[in-house]
Design an enzyme around this catalytic site. Sequence first.
Site, PDB file in Angstrom:
ATOM      1  N   ARG A  89      44.705  60.667  64.181  1.00  0.00           N
ATOM      2  CA  ARG A  89      44.812  60.437  65.552  1.00  0.00           C
ATOM      3  C   ARG A  89      45.135  61.551  66.389  1.00  0.00           C
ATOM      4  O   ARG A  89      46.234  62.190  66.275  1.00  0.00           O
ATOM      5  CB  ARG A  89      45.610  59.150  65.721  1.00  0.00           C
ATOM      6  CG  ARG A  89      45.790  58.812  67.350  1.00  0.00           C
ATOM      7  CD  ARG A  89      44.631  58.028  68.011  1.00  0.00           C
ATOM      8  NE  ARG A  89      45.042  57.615  69.060  1.00  0.00           N
ATOM      9  CZ  ARG A  89      45.621  56.329  69.514  1.00  0.00           C
ATOM     10  NH1 ARG A  89      45.721  55.680  68.719  1.00  0.00           N
ATOM     11  NH2 ARG A  89      45.562  56.261  70.871  1.00  0.00           N
ATOM     12  N   ARG A  99      38.825  56.965  69.405  1.00  0.00           N
ATOM     13  CA  ARG A  99      39.867  57.311  68.381  1.00  0.00           C
ATOM     14  C   ARG A  99      39.466  56.954  67.050  1.00  0.00           C
ATOM     15  O   ARG A  99      38.723  56.117  66.517  1.00  0.00           O
ATOM     16  CB  ARG A  99      41.072  56.670  69.071  1.00  0.00           C
ATOM     17  CG  ARG A  99      40.952  54.981  68.921  1.00  0.00           C
ATOM     18  CD  ARG A  99      40.767  54.251  70.330  1.00  0.00           C
ATOM     19  NE  ARG A  99      41.156  54.899  71.586  1.00  0.00           N
ATOM     20  CZ  ARG A  99      42.065  54.705  72.293  1.00  0.00           C
ATOM     21  NH1 ARG A  99      42.959  53.838  71.750  1.00  0.00           N
ATOM     22  NH2 ARG A  99      42.152  55.210  73.351  1.00  0.00           N
ATOM     23  N   ASP A 102      43.530  53.169  65.936  1.00  0.00           N
ATOM     24  CA  ASP A 102      44.474  52.672  66.671  1.00  0.00           C
ATOM     25  C   ASP A 102      45.044  51.416  66.075  1.00  0.00           C
ATOM     26  O   ASP A 102      44.556  50.576  65.403  1.00  0.00           O
ATOM     27  CB  ASP A 102      43.779  51.974  67.961  1.00  0.00           C
ATOM     28  CG  ASP A 102      44.387  51.833  69.196  1.00  0.00           C
ATOM     29  OD1 ASP A 102      45.540  52.390  69.305  1.00  0.00           O
ATOM     30  OD2 ASP A 102      43.835  51.534  70.099  1.00  0.00           O
ATOM     31  N   ASP A 104      48.010  48.575  66.886  1.00  0.00           N
ATOM     32  CA  ASP A 104      48.732  47.936  68.019  1.00  0.00           C
ATOM     33  C   ASP A 104      49.444  46.665  67.616  1.00  0.00           C
ATOM     34  O   ASP A 104      49.024  46.020  66.554  1.00  0.00           O
ATOM     35  CB  ASP A 104      47.628  47.282  69.092  1.00  0.00           C
ATOM     36  CG  ASP A 104      47.017  48.534  69.727  1.00  0.00           C
ATOM     37  OD1 ASP A 104      47.744  49.654  70.042  1.00  0.00           O
ATOM     38  OD2 ASP A 104      45.640  48.340  70.233  1.00  0.00           O
TER      39      ASP A 104
HETATM   40  N1  ROI Z   1      36.823  48.828  72.438  1.00  0.00           N
HETATM   41  C1  ROI Z   1      36.769  48.333  71.216  1.00  0.00           C
HETATM   42  N2  ROI Z   1      35.409  47.403  71.018  1.00  0.00           N
HETATM   43  N3  ROI Z   1      37.476  48.222  70.322  1.00  0.00           N
HETATM   44  C2  ROI Z   1      38.595  48.790  70.265  1.00  0.00           C
HETATM   45  O1  ROI Z   1      39.609  48.589  69.444  1.00  0.00           O
HETATM   46  C3  ROI Z   1      38.969  49.373  71.556  1.00  0.00           C
HETATM   47  N4  ROI Z   1      40.145  50.046  71.839  1.00  0.00           N
HETATM   48  C4  ROI Z   1      40.368  50.778  72.980  1.00  0.00           C
HETATM   49  C5  ROI Z   1      39.325  50.868  74.015  1.00  0.00           C
HETATM   50  C6  ROI Z   1      39.275  52.171  74.377  1.00  0.00           C
HETATM   51  C7  ROI Z   1      40.087  50.021  75.018  1.00  0.00           C
HETATM   52  N5  ROI Z   1      38.070  50.034  73.657  1.00  0.00           N
HETATM   53  C8  ROI Z   1      38.053  49.455  72.564  1.00  0.00           C
HETATM   54  O2  ROI Z   1      41.627  51.350  72.961  1.00  0.00           O
END
Ligand code: ROI
Length: 171
Positions: A89, A99, A102, A104
């Site tokens: 990342r 990315r 991610d 979270d």
């Molecule tokens: N859009 C989707 N479909 N899935 C994600 O995990 C995701 N993550 C993000 C942003 C860029 C907002 N868009 C995303 O961080």
Amino acid sequence: MPEQLSQHEVYLGLGANLANPVAQLQHAIAALRRLPQSKLLAVSALYGSKPMGPQDQPDYVNAVAKVSTTLAPLALLDALQQIEQQQGRQRKAERWGPRSLDLDILLYGHHTIVSERLTVPHYGLTQREFVLYPLAEIAPQLVLPCGTPLQTLLSRIPLNGLEKLSATVCE
Ligand code: ROI
């Protein structure tokens, strides 16, 4: 902040849209199994989703995992960011850009956390189909800290092209 050694049920959101996103999520799930002071309790299917934010980026792969942990919230965040970095990342200036991985913290027990590094429940939780549907797959009866049942949120948020993928998560 919750005390450090009690056990907390935590829900994590996983997302990727670069560098073989299915493999990114599979590796991340393997890494979650090795998280210290923690046990991986459940993982949703992998879902394909349309990008939220700028549309000139590849589709995403998303999933949600449930972990039981005695890690404090910021220690958990540190561990998750370490996994993100191990998987290449790169934090870029562009907001909502693509990315490789991610991770979270969506929910940390019933706690509400507002600090410089961390906001829980995750600010996007109630709006994002790619979080709500995988979450409902592993926790259909969940009620958010604000008192709203997950099913109420789901009824308001369309699928927006979200689809379960056939790729599996290894046991
Ligand atoms: N859009 C989707 N479909 N899935 C994600 O995990 C995701 N993550 C993000 C942003 C860029 C907002 N868009 C995303 O961080």
